[in-house]
Design an enzyme around this catalytic site. Structure first.
Site, PDB file in Angstrom:
ATOM      1  CE1 TYR A 191      68.854 -27.966 -33.967  1.00 39.75           C
ATOM      2  CE2 TYR A 191      68.493 -26.418 -35.769  1.00 39.75           C
ATOM      3  CZ  TYR A 191      68.029 -27.093 -34.646  1.00 39.75           C
ATOM      4  OH  TYR A 191      66.737 -26.890 -34.223  1.00 39.75           O
ATOM      5  CE  LYS A 195      66.138 -30.431 -34.958  1.00 45.99           C
ATOM      6  NZ  LYS A 195      65.272 -31.259 -34.082  1.00 45.99           N
ATOM      7  CB  SER A 231      61.896 -30.408 -38.435  1.00 48.38           C
ATOM      8  OG  SER A 231      62.966 -30.291 -39.344  1.00 48.38           O
ATOM      9  CB  THR A 238      63.265 -21.294 -26.577  1.00 48.14           C
ATOM     10  OG1 THR A 238      64.059 -21.403 -27.774  1.00 48.14           O
ATOM     11  CG2 THR A 238      61.791 -21.463 -26.922  1.00 48.14           C
TER      12      THR A 238
END
Length: 252
Positions: free
Chosen positions: A150, A154, A136, A183
């Site tokens: 988004y 989630k 999540s 990331t």
């Protein structure tokens, strides 16, 4: 017998960190890897030829996650767990500028593909008393300018994890917030989406990078791996950040 685990979004970042830990000793699991492209998956198959099966596809249109369950059974004969990691961030836009087609694409990937997979997987997970980890985000309950698609996807994922735990008493389920990681998603937030976010929020992500505030994906990845292997009733059905006190035993 080695556990059989499906990992989606496994070609890079958190998914790749999870895949490597599962495949490596002492776990040495059999793993079905899923991603949009082959380039990040084939190296795992080359390195661990007897432990890896993989497939690629567009989760917004194809039943790739369903096919991953079928592949796990065909290749390894059982299914012990799933880590649902694949997700997209776009569109980052205010509601007033929303493109409904973009929202639907995001929901097909981030949410509906999970249900497609679960419908196929539940009978096998019942047999193995298996475990499901939904990746999540803090955006499920913290609200940012332009993050409506988004964040709401989630939040729906958090609810899905709780519902699965309530409905399937032989299946462990948890929704895991992995925190802010170093990331490619963070690269996009800093370099691509700045004009669609509030200046203060964009500046926050810039400072997280410059100040060393981003976690290596291996850290929450370790928690996800431990949960999919040995998640227990005390955290079943919950939505928790990876470093929550309740998850301390899974961070070892």
């Amino acid at each position: 017998m080695a556990p059989v685990i499906i990992v989606t979004g496994a070609s890079r970042g958190l998914g790749a960190a999870i895949a490597r830990q599962l495949l490596s000793p002492p776990i040495a699991a059999n793993v079905v890897l899923v991603a949009r492209t082959e380039s990040g998956l084939k190296p795992f198959a080359d390195e661990f030829p007897n432990q890896v099966a993989y497939l690629t596809g567009d989760l917004s249109t194809d039943k790739v996650n369903e096919d991953a369950v079928k592949l796990a059974i065909a290749k390894f004969g059982k299914l012990d767990g799933i880590i649902f990691n694949a997700a997209i961030l776009d569109p980052i836009k205010s509601i007033g500028k929303a493109d409904i087609a973009e929202w639907k694409t995001l929901y097909n990937i981030n949410f509906f593909s999970l249900i497609v997979a679960l419908k196929e997987a539940i009978p096998y997970l019942q047999q193995s008393r298996g475990k499901v980890v939904f990746i999540s985000s803090g955006a499920s309950h913290h609200y940012f300018y332009g993050w409506g698609a988004y964040g709401s996807s989630k939040a729906a994922t958090d609810h899905l994890a709780a519902t699965l735990a309530a409905e399937e008493l032989d299946i462990f389920s948890i929704s895991l917030d992995p925190g802010v990681m170093d990331t490619a998603m963070q690269d996009d937030l800093r370099d691509k989406h700045g004009t669609e976010m509030s200046p203060a929020e964009h500046d926050r992500f810039l400072k997280l990078k410059s100040d060393g505030g981003l976690s290596p994906p291996e850290v929450p990845g370790n928690v996800a791996v431990n949960l999919v292997l040995k998640g227990g009733p005390a955290v079943n059905g919950k939505a928790l950040r990876f470093n929550a006190p309740e998850l301390a035993e899974y961070a070892k």
